[in-house]
Design an enzyme around this catalytic site. Structure first.
Site, PDB file in Angstrom:
ATOM      1  N   ASP A   1       0.829  -1.208   0.000  1.00 10.74           N
ATOM      2  CA  ASP A   1       0.000   0.000   0.000  1.00 10.74           C
ATOM      3  C   ASP A   1       0.862   1.257   0.000  1.00 10.74           C
ATOM      4  OD1 ASP A   1      -2.273   1.482   0.019  1.00 10.74           O
ATOM      5  OD2 ASP A   1      -2.931   0.918   2.023  1.00 10.74           O
TER       6      ASP A   1
ATOM      7  N   HIS B   1       3.112   3.257  -8.774  1.00 16.76           N
ATOM      8  CA  HIS B   1       2.950   1.823  -9.055  1.00 16.76           C
ATOM      9  C   HIS B   1       4.207   1.283  -9.757  1.00 16.76           C
ATOM     10  CE1 HIS B   1      -1.078   2.003  -7.638  1.00 16.76           C
ATOM     11  NE2 HIS B   1      -1.556   2.687  -8.645  1.00 16.76           N
TER      12      HIS B   1
ATOM     13  N   SER C   1      -6.790  -6.044  -6.509  1.00 15.26           N
ATOM     14  CA  SER C   1      -7.974  -6.614  -5.861  1.00 15.26           C
ATOM     15  C   SER C   1      -9.171  -6.524  -6.801  1.00 15.26           C
ATOM     16  CB  SER C   1      -8.288  -5.861  -4.569  1.00 15.26           C
ATOM     17  OG  SER C   1      -8.929  -4.643  -4.855  1.00 15.26           O
TER      18      SER C   1
ATOM     19  N   TRP D   1     -10.870  -2.538  -9.840  1.00 18.75           N
ATOM     20  CA  TRP D   1     -11.437  -2.194 -11.158  1.00 18.75           C
ATOM     21  C   TRP D   1     -12.158  -0.855 -11.096  1.00 18.75           C
ATOM     22  CZ3 TRP D   1      -9.569  -4.986 -14.935  1.00 18.75           C
ATOM     23  CH2 TRP D   1      -9.270  -6.331 -14.722  1.00 18.75           C
TER      24      TRP D   1
ATOM     25  N   LEU E   1      10.886 -21.220  -3.927  1.00 20.81           N
ATOM     26  CA  LEU E   1       9.963 -20.199  -3.399  1.00 20.81           C
ATOM     27  C   LEU E   1       8.660 -20.280  -4.166  1.00 20.81           C
ATOM     28  CD1 LEU E   1       9.429 -17.470  -1.764  1.00 20.81           C
ATOM     29  CD2 LEU E   1      10.122 -16.331  -3.854  1.00 20.81           C
TER      30      LEU E   1
END
Ligand code: FPP
Length: 244
Positions: free
Chosen positions: A21, A38, A66, A70, A132
């Site tokens: 965030d 971003h 998430s 949208w 991983l």
């Protein structure tokens, strides 16, 4: 030479999940468009993945997009899709070489075809890796995931493949996007927020939550180490009276 660990190996979480965030705020502070935040946020991913491998954390789950995202302005959604394409295109060889296996949590069908193509290619190219497990939540919503699991189980009952009384926590877990993965031990959120925002509600039931003040583009190995130290200092009791 073995990597220096921020906490003893036996205290290391097996599964770390992160809500990345603060990209927008990071950009605004610099007078830049949100999309630059971003873009900068994607650059943090490579060192994060490298550090997770070096510190022996076998499961890393990132909330990349998430199902609510949208609703952001069209340009921002477009920019995020572009970054997702770029990430999967540019990083897949590196991830493969590092031994990372990519898995997607979420409903991929709604992604633009080009992005979906890059994502599916990366999943396929890394499917034999084991060092991983890198899970990327894309078009993911926790409640939608639970509803989907319920639907799948109902279909199995309807088809006569199971009875209602066989539906327990384990059966539900087996129908989540994360089927077979260990529960989340540590959930990190940056930008000082203290919400879990519909991220892995089932899988984080007993996770330790650590909120860090830094914005996501400023998250580096030192901030990661800080979250791990906080995690290691907690007593986990899983509802019992004894520390586990
Ligand atoms: C939250 O910042 C971040 C997101 C909604 C997207 C996270 C995505 C990335 C880091 C890049 C894409 C990921 C991959 C795997 C390529 P925010 O925009 O909500 O920040 P704000 O709260 O400061 O506005």
């Amino acid at each position: 030479m073995p990597a220096e660990l921020p906490i003893p190996a036996e205290k290391m979480p097996r599964h770390v999940a992160i809500i990345m965030d603060g990209n927008g705020r990071w950009a605004r502070r610099r007078g830049l468009p949100r999309t630059m935040g971003h873009r900068q946020g994607v650059l943090v991913l490579r060192p994060l993945i490298e550090t997770s491998c070096e510190w022996g954390i076998p499961y890393l789950t990132l909330y990349a997009f998430s199902s609510e995202n949208w609703a952001r302005p069209k340009e921002e959604v477009g920019a995020l899709m572009g970054l997702i394409e770029e990430f999967f295109f540019r990083e897949v060889e590196e991830l493969k070489a590092r031994g990372a296996r990519i898995r997607i949590l979420g409903e991929l069908s709604r992604l633009p075809e080009r992005a979906r193509g890059f994502v599916e290619r990366a999943v396929e190219m890394t499917k034999d890796n084991e060092r991983l497990q890198l899970n990327l939540a894309l078009n993911y919503g926790g409640r939608a995931e639970l509803a989907r699991a319920a639907r799948l189980l109902a279909e199995e009952v309807q088809a006569g493949k199971r009875t209602p009384d066989s539906i327990d926590e384990k059966a539900l877990e087996e129908h989540l996007y994360t089927a077979g993965l260990p529960d989340v031990d540590l959930l990190i959120r940056t930008a000082g927020e203290k919400r879990t925002s519909n991220f892995l509600p089932f899988q984080t039931a007993y996770a330790e939550f650590v909120s860090l003040p830094c914005f996501w583009p400023d998250f580096g190995p030192e901030e990661y180490a800080q979250a791990l130290r906080e995690y290691a200092s907690r007593q986990r009791r899983f509802g019992t009276l004894e520390a586990k």
